[in-house]
Design a protein around this motif. Structure first.
Motif, PDB file in Angstrom:
ATOM      1  N   THR A  97       0.884  -1.225   0.040  1.00  0.00           N
ATOM      2  CA  THR A  97      -0.095  -0.115   0.076  1.00  0.00           C
ATOM      3  C   THR A  97       0.776   1.252   0.258  1.00  0.00           C
ATOM      4  O   THR A  97       1.845   1.502   0.815  1.00  0.00           O
ATOM      5  CB  THR A  97      -1.004  -0.008   1.295  1.00  0.00           C
ATOM      6  OG1 THR A  97      -1.553   1.221   1.208  1.00  0.00           O
ATOM      7  CG2 THR A  97      -0.224  -0.374   2.602  1.00  0.00           C
ATOM      8  N   ASP A  98       0.762   2.153  -0.800  1.00  0.00           N
ATOM      9  CA  ASP A  98       1.449   3.234  -1.200  1.00  0.00           C
ATOM     10  C   ASP A  98       1.718   4.253   0.164  1.00  0.00           C
ATOM     11  O   ASP A  98       2.665   4.662   0.584  1.00  0.00           O
ATOM     12  CB  ASP A  98       1.032   4.026  -2.430  1.00  0.00           C
ATOM     13  CG  ASP A  98       1.232   3.269  -3.768  1.00  0.00           C
ATOM     14  OD1 ASP A  98       1.849   2.360  -3.544  1.00  0.00           O
ATOM     15  OD2 ASP A  98       0.980   3.913  -4.642  1.00  0.00           O
ATOM     16  N   PRO A  99       0.346   4.635   0.878  1.00  0.00           N
ATOM     17  CA  PRO A  99       0.454   5.500   1.815  1.00  0.00           C
ATOM     18  C   PRO A  99       1.607   4.980   2.952  1.00  0.00           C
ATOM     19  O   PRO A  99       2.023   5.696   3.399  1.00  0.00           O
ATOM     20  CB  PRO A  99      -0.795   5.324   2.385  1.00  0.00           C
ATOM     21  CG  PRO A  99      -1.638   5.055   1.404  1.00  0.00           C
ATOM     22  CD  PRO A  99      -0.909   4.105   0.489  1.00  0.00           C
ATOM     23  N   THR A 100       1.961   3.767   2.942  1.00  0.00           N
ATOM     24  CA  THR A 100       2.860   3.390   4.226  1.00  0.00           C
ATOM     25  C   THR A 100       4.290   3.718   3.508  1.00  0.00           C
ATOM     26  O   THR A 100       5.142   4.252   4.234  1.00  0.00           O
ATOM     27  CB  THR A 100       2.961   1.676   4.405  1.00  0.00           C
ATOM     28  OG1 THR A 100       2.795   1.082   3.080  1.00  0.00           O
ATOM     29  CG2 THR A 100       1.345   1.453   5.082  1.00  0.00           C
ATOM     30  N   VAL A 101       4.466   3.672   2.196  1.00  0.00           N
ATOM     31  CA  VAL A 101       5.821   3.814   1.643  1.00  0.00           C
ATOM     32  C   VAL A 101       5.920   5.440   2.039  1.00  0.00           C
ATOM     33  O   VAL A 101       7.144   5.935   2.135  1.00  0.00           O
ATOM     34  CB  VAL A 101       5.718   3.553   0.276  1.00  0.00           C
ATOM     35  CG1 VAL A 101       7.021   3.930  -0.453  1.00  0.00           C
ATOM     36  CG2 VAL A 101       5.720   1.933  -0.067  1.00  0.00           C
ATOM     37  N   ILE A 102       5.033   6.392   1.412  1.00  0.00           N
ATOM     38  CA  ILE A 102       5.087   7.750   1.539  1.00  0.00           C
ATOM     39  C   ILE A 102       5.291   7.941   3.153  1.00  0.00           C
ATOM     40  O   ILE A 102       6.316   8.997   3.370  1.00  0.00           O
ATOM     41  CB  ILE A 102       3.868   8.219   1.207  1.00  0.00           C
ATOM     42  CG1 ILE A 102       3.418   7.980  -0.210  1.00  0.00           C
ATOM     43  CG2 ILE A 102       3.642   9.799   1.654  1.00  0.00           C
ATOM     44  CD1 ILE A 102       2.213   8.359  -0.695  1.00  0.00           C
ATOM     45  N   TYR A 103       4.813   7.373   4.277  1.00  0.00           N
ATOM     46  CA  TYR A 103       4.979   7.852   5.378  1.00  0.00           C
ATOM     47  C   TYR A 103       6.539   7.425   5.907  1.00  0.00           C
ATOM     48  O   TYR A 103       6.942   8.295   6.388  1.00  0.00           O
ATOM     49  CB  TYR A 103       4.109   7.033   6.244  1.00  0.00           C
ATOM     50  CG  TYR A 103       4.171   7.260   8.047  1.00  0.00           C
ATOM     51  CD1 TYR A 103       3.486   8.407   8.300  1.00  0.00           C
ATOM     52  CD2 TYR A 103       4.880   6.532   8.958  1.00  0.00           C
ATOM     53  CE1 TYR A 103       3.580   8.853   9.650  1.00  0.00           C
ATOM     54  CE2 TYR A 103       4.955   6.827   9.934  1.00  0.00           C
ATOM     55  CZ  TYR A 103       4.077   8.152  10.558  1.00  0.00           C
ATOM     56  OH  TYR A 103       4.332   8.453  11.937  1.00  0.00           O
ATOM     57  N   GLY A 128       3.378  -8.072   6.672  1.00  0.00           N
ATOM     58  CA  GLY A 128       2.656  -7.774   7.772  1.00  0.00           C
ATOM     59  C   GLY A 128       2.286  -6.194   7.753  1.00  0.00           C
ATOM     60  O   GLY A 128       2.452  -5.542   6.864  1.00  0.00           O
ATOM     61  N   LEU A 129       1.957  -5.876   8.911  1.00  0.00           N
ATOM     62  CA  LEU A 129       1.603  -4.337   9.129  1.00  0.00           C
ATOM     63  C   LEU A 129       2.864  -3.657   9.491  1.00  0.00           C
ATOM     64  O   LEU A 129       3.800  -4.124  10.013  1.00  0.00           O
ATOM     65  CB  LEU A 129       0.661  -4.264  10.481  1.00  0.00           C
ATOM     66  CG  LEU A 129      -0.857  -4.898  10.280  1.00  0.00           C
ATOM     67  CD1 LEU A 129      -1.357  -5.137  11.505  1.00  0.00           C
ATOM     68  CD2 LEU A 129      -1.482  -3.859   9.389  1.00  0.00           C
ATOM     69  N   PRO A 130       2.901  -2.132   9.365  1.00  0.00           N
ATOM     70  CA  PRO A 130       4.124  -1.597   9.701  1.00  0.00           C
ATOM     71  C   PRO A 130       3.939  -1.413  11.300  1.00  0.00           C
ATOM     72  O   PRO A 130       3.090  -1.715  11.978  1.00  0.00           O
ATOM     73  CB  PRO A 130       3.689  -0.067   9.095  1.00  0.00           C
ATOM     74  CG  PRO A 130       2.071  -0.153   8.691  1.00  0.00           C
ATOM     75  CD  PRO A 130       1.920  -1.445   8.383  1.00  0.00           C
ATOM     76  N   PRO A 131       5.357  -1.050  11.632  1.00  0.00           N
ATOM     77  CA  PRO A 131       5.281  -1.048  13.281  1.00  0.00           C
ATOM     78  C   PRO A 131       4.202   0.066  14.177  1.00  0.00           C
ATOM     79  O   PRO A 131       3.986  -0.407  15.349  1.00  0.00           O
ATOM     80  CB  PRO A 131       6.621  -0.382  13.409  1.00  0.00           C
ATOM     81  CG  PRO A 131       7.058   0.265  12.404  1.00  0.00           C
ATOM     82  CD  PRO A 131       6.331  -0.236  11.421  1.00  0.00           C
ATOM     83  N   THR A 132       3.717   1.027  13.309  1.00  0.00           N
ATOM     84  CA  THR A 132       2.857   2.013  14.131  1.00  0.00           C
ATOM     85  C   THR A 132       1.637   2.555  13.104  1.00  0.00           C
ATOM     86  O   THR A 132       1.880   2.265  11.817  1.00  0.00           O
ATOM     87  CB  THR A 132       3.526   3.225  14.538  1.00  0.00           C
ATOM     88  OG1 THR A 132       3.801   4.141  13.507  1.00  0.00           O
ATOM     89  CG2 THR A 132       4.541   2.939  15.333  1.00  0.00           C
ATOM     90  N   PRO A 133       0.708   3.354  13.788  1.00  0.00           N
ATOM     91  CA  PRO A 133      -0.160   3.733  12.623  1.00  0.00           C
ATOM     92  C   PRO A 133       0.534   4.656  11.679  1.00  0.00           C
ATOM     93  O   PRO A 133       1.562   5.416  12.038  1.00  0.00           O
ATOM     94  CB  PRO A 133      -1.342   4.414  13.401  1.00  0.00           C
ATOM     95  CG  PRO A 133      -1.130   3.656  14.942  1.00  0.00           C
ATOM     96  CD  PRO A 133       0.126   3.246  15.062  1.00  0.00           C
ATOM     97  N   ILE A 134      -0.160   5.141  10.649  1.00  0.00           N
ATOM     98  CA  ILE A 134       0.539   6.201   9.787  1.00  0.00           C
ATOM     99  C   ILE A 134      -0.218   7.395   9.861  1.00  0.00           C
ATOM    100  O   ILE A 134       0.209   8.566   9.177  1.00  0.00           O
ATOM    101  CB  ILE A 134       0.869   5.699   8.341  1.00  0.00           C
ATOM    102  CG1 ILE A 134      -0.438   5.263   7.718  1.00  0.00           C
ATOM    103  CG2 ILE A 134       1.779   4.466   8.428  1.00  0.00           C
ATOM    104  CD1 ILE A 134      -0.499   4.977   6.085  1.00  0.00           C
ATOM    105  N   ALA A 135      -1.355   7.644  10.525  1.00  0.00           N
ATOM    106  CA  ALA A 135      -2.177   8.622  10.490  1.00  0.00           C
ATOM    107  C   ALA A 135      -3.223   8.496  11.559  1.00  0.00           C
ATOM    108  O   ALA A 135      -3.428   7.518  12.258  1.00  0.00           O
ATOM    109  CB  ALA A 135      -2.905   8.954   8.933  1.00  0.00           C
TER     110      ALA A 135
END
Length: 348
Positions: A249-255, A283-290
């Motif tokens: 998912t692109d938003p995680t890359v941007i974050y 899996g999931l990133p380590p924290t929320p991104i927003a």
């Protein structure tokens, strides 16, 4: 003797008439004062009542604000009549040109202070939230020098990453409240919504904790602003997690790119590994991104059922997505997206 009695009687009657006339004049003056619009007030004038202020001090502040109406005794009598002399509540009050002394004292007695609003927008990150708080007036600024760790410790959440920990909605505050007060309420609101969503979660979710649900909700929040798509996108991500597929998912890359993101995401960015790059990591990133809203949190914990594993923007500017079950269908949808994009904006 009779003449003297008559004289005394006349004097008594005259005295009574004079006393009655004076009493009537005083009463008429008092009621006229109590219910007449205040003069000398400019639009936008406010009155600040501080903790510990006596009514005499409040009256002095009124005079400083430009109010010249009435004698101090009349104000004190009216305050006593309304029960406001000992019950003026702390806060900021609007002084309006058409307001009467009676109306003003009733407001001060009942604590009808001026309120302000601060809105946390769905999809904001912590940097954007801090910037918005710094611009909010008359909010007292206290967190400017605090880093994220110190901030969360102040909120009683030591060791918790602040990203995504504040519920997007509008918070009402009054003069004297601080940025930390707003964040404390927003964090408490987030925890309540998250706890309720976790209790009501769908069975067999591939999520180990409410924190993981919040991370997923933040991704959903950044992927779509279309309300009816949230649960559907949640379903795509949940199925990917169950199958061991990367979320991609692109938003995680941007974050993960942080301040280096310039508005465009390139193939090299998709391949550059960061803890938030869901193209390079499972899996999931380590924290929320927003900051995820309540609807996105529900979409993460109650995702839509189905068999779709992919989605891509339609490309017509609507913000909507095309959902696909197979990679072949998805690739076709991507080609259609590129075609529509080029028709609108030209070659990339």
């Amino acid at each position: 003797m009779a003449s003297a009695r008559r004289t005394l009687g006349v004097l008594f009657v005259l005295s009574a008439l004079v006393a009655g006339a004076v009493a009537y004049w005083l009463y008429d003056r008092y009621t006229g004062f109590a219910d007449a619009p205040l003069s000398g007030i400019e639009a936008g004038t406010t009155l600040q009542v501080a903790r510990g202020d006596s009514f005499r001090r409040v009256l002095a502040r009124l005079r400083e604000a430009g109010v010249r109406d009435g004698h101090d005794l009349e104000w004190q009598l009216l305050a006593r009549e309304l029960g406001a002399d000992a019950r003026v509540q702390v806060g900021e009050y609007a002084l309006e040109p058409d307001m009467t002394p009676r109306t003003l004292l009733q407001r001060m007695r009942d604590g009808r202070v001026i309120s302000y609003r601060f809105t946390i927008v769905e999809g904001w990150n912590m940097r954007e939230l801090r910037a918005a708080l710094a611009r909010a007036t008359p909010l007292v600024q206290t967190i400017g020098e605090l880093d994220d760790a110190a901030l969360m410790e102040k909120l009683g959440r030591p060791g918790v990453h602040p990203e995504g920990r504040f519920l997007p909605e509008t918070y009402v505050y009054t003069r004297g409240d601080s940025d930390l007060d707003v964040l404390r309420r927003a964090n408490a609101a987030l925890e309540r919504v998250l706890e309720q969503a976790w209790v009501q979660r769908a069975p067999d979710l591939p999520l180990a904790s409410p924190d993981e649900a919040l991370v997923l909700a933040s991704i959903i929040e950044k992927e779509t602003g279309i309300a009816e798509e949230r649960a559907r996108i949640g379903g795509v991500f949940v199925r990917r997690l169950k199958l061991g597929m990367r979320l991609q998912t692109d938003p995680t890359v941007i974050y993960g790119m942080g301040a280096s993101f310039d508005g465009n995401i390139r193939r090299a960015d998709l391949l550059a590994d960061t803890p938030y790059n869901t193209y390079t990591r499972d899996g999931l990133p380590p924290t929320p991104i927003a900051m995820a809203g309540a609807d996105a949190i529900r979409a993460a914990t109650q995702p839509a059922e189905g068999d779709e594993l992919y989605f891509v923007a339609v490309g017509d500017g609507s913000g909507r997505h095309v959902f696909s079950r197979t990679l072949a269908e998805h690739n076709h949808a991507v080609r259609e997206y590129v075609r529509r994009y080029r028709e609108r904006f030209g070659p990339r």
